[in-house]
Design a protein around this motif. Structure first.
Motif, PDB file in Angstrom:
ATOM      1  N   MET A   1       0.662  -1.103   0.012  1.00  0.00           N
ATOM      2  CA  MET A   1      -0.212  -0.083   0.040  1.00  0.00           C
ATOM      3  C   MET A   1       0.954   1.163   0.057  1.00  0.00           C
ATOM      4  SD  MET A   1      -2.992  -0.753   2.796  1.00  0.00           S
ATOM      5  CE  MET A   1      -4.512  -0.323   1.687  1.00  0.00           C
ATOM      6  N   HIS A   2       0.599   2.104  -0.931  1.00  0.00           N
ATOM      7  CA  HIS A   2       1.609   3.302  -1.258  1.00  0.00           C
ATOM      8  C   HIS A   2       1.219   4.273  -0.161  1.00  0.00           C
ATOM      9  CE1 HIS A   2       3.092   2.045  -4.982  1.00  0.00           C
ATOM     10  NE2 HIS A   2       1.748   1.682  -5.229  1.00  0.00           N
ATOM     11  N   LEU A   3       0.005   4.310   0.358  1.00  0.00           N
ATOM     12  CA  LEU A   3      -0.516   5.156   1.457  1.00  0.00           C
ATOM     13  C   LEU A   3       0.541   5.134   2.926  1.00  0.00           C
ATOM     14  CD1 LEU A   3      -2.065   7.667   2.672  1.00  0.00           C
ATOM     15  CD2 LEU A   3      -3.783   6.057   3.019  1.00  0.00           C
TER      16      LEU A   3
ATOM     17  N   SER B   1       4.622   6.801   6.550  1.00  0.00           N
ATOM     18  CA  SER B   1       5.739   6.308   7.192  1.00  0.00           C
ATOM     19  C   SER B   1       6.915   7.301   6.862  1.00  0.00           C
ATOM     20  CB  SER B   1       6.344   5.235   6.883  1.00  0.00           C
ATOM     21  OG  SER B   1       5.387   3.887   7.153  1.00  0.00           O
ATOM     22  N   ALA B   2       6.877   7.808   5.760  1.00  0.00           N
ATOM     23  CA  ALA B   2       8.048   8.740   5.168  1.00  0.00           C
ATOM     24  C   ALA B   2       7.799  10.058   5.760  1.00  0.00           C
ATOM     25  CB  ALA B   2       8.209   8.730   3.730  1.00  0.00           C
ATOM     26  N   LEU B   3       6.636  10.432   5.982  1.00  0.00           N
ATOM     27  CA  LEU B   3       6.151  11.759   6.364  1.00  0.00           C
ATOM     28  C   LEU B   3       6.384  11.836   8.169  1.00  0.00           C
ATOM     29  CD1 LEU B   3       2.953  12.564   4.499  1.00  0.00           C
ATOM     30  CD2 LEU B   3       5.204  13.449   4.217  1.00  0.00           C
TER      31      LEU B   3
ATOM     32  N   ALA C   1      -1.502   0.646  10.906  1.00  0.00           N
ATOM     33  CA  ALA C   1      -0.185   0.605  10.288  1.00  0.00           C
ATOM     34  C   ALA C   1       0.369   2.211  10.128  1.00  0.00           C
ATOM     35  CB  ALA C   1      -0.566   0.413   8.879  1.00  0.00           C
ATOM     36  N   ILE C   2      -0.443   3.111  10.329  1.00  0.00           N
ATOM     37  CA  ILE C   2      -0.124   4.553  10.163  1.00  0.00           C
ATOM     38  C   ILE C   2      -0.328   5.381  11.512  1.00  0.00           C
ATOM     39  CG2 ILE C   2      -0.885   6.706   8.918  1.00  0.00           C
ATOM     40  CD1 ILE C   2      -1.943   5.032   6.536  1.00  0.00           C
TER      41      ILE C   2
END
Length: 155
Positions: free
Chosen positions: A1-3, A8-10, A36-37
């Motif tokens: 999942m790209h989101l 995670s990067a943000l 996950a976020i």
């Protein structure tokens, strides 16, 4: 999942919330995303009734609700959604993609919401002269309320 990779990067301090991360009503997907976020998740602009909103709250899979006053049944229904959200300690960031008349109703209701955080508003949608509103938005983006009672519009 790209989101999930993007979130995670943000990191959790770079964004206020991620809006509409999944198809509305798909509670299982929202639960997986929430697990996950770390960035708060927001949804609700396409949900219509208190029954559509309550599942997010009962499953604790959303951090911010975004009811749209014009879509969810008006001021009374939006207030019901706000009270439900308050019972779960979930703030509101109302969605509003309609004319200043609809915005007036939504902002009027939002003024009564205990856990209100922000309001979406696109002033360019309303044709000039359609609605004579008695409120304004200042240069910082804050709504300046109309004096007196009512929703802040004139007939």
């Amino acid at each position: 999942m790209h989101l999930i990779q993007l979130a995670s990067a943000l990191g959790p301090t770079d964004v206020t919330f991620i809006e509409e991360p999944a198809v509305p009503g798909n509670i299982e997907v929202f639960k997986r995303l929430k697990a996950a976020i770390k960035i708060p998740l927001a949804t609700g602009e396409r949900d219509r009734t208190i029954w559509e909103f309550i599942a997010y709250l009962q499953e604790s899979c959303i951090d911010v609700l975004q009811p749209d006053c014009a879509h969810c049944g008006g001021i009374t229904q939006m207030k019901k959604i706000a009270v439900l959200a308050e019972a779960y300690h979930v703030p509101l960031a109302p969605h509003a993609i309609h004319t200043d008349l609809g915005i007036s109703a939504s902002m009027h209701c939002s003024a009564t919401v205990r856990f209100f955080i922000i309001h979406e508003y696109y002033p360019q949608i309303t044709p000039k002269g359609l609605v004579r509103k008695q409120w304004s938005v200042d240069k910082e983006g804050l709504r300046v309320a109309a004096a007196g009672a009512g929703s802040g519009r004139r007939d």
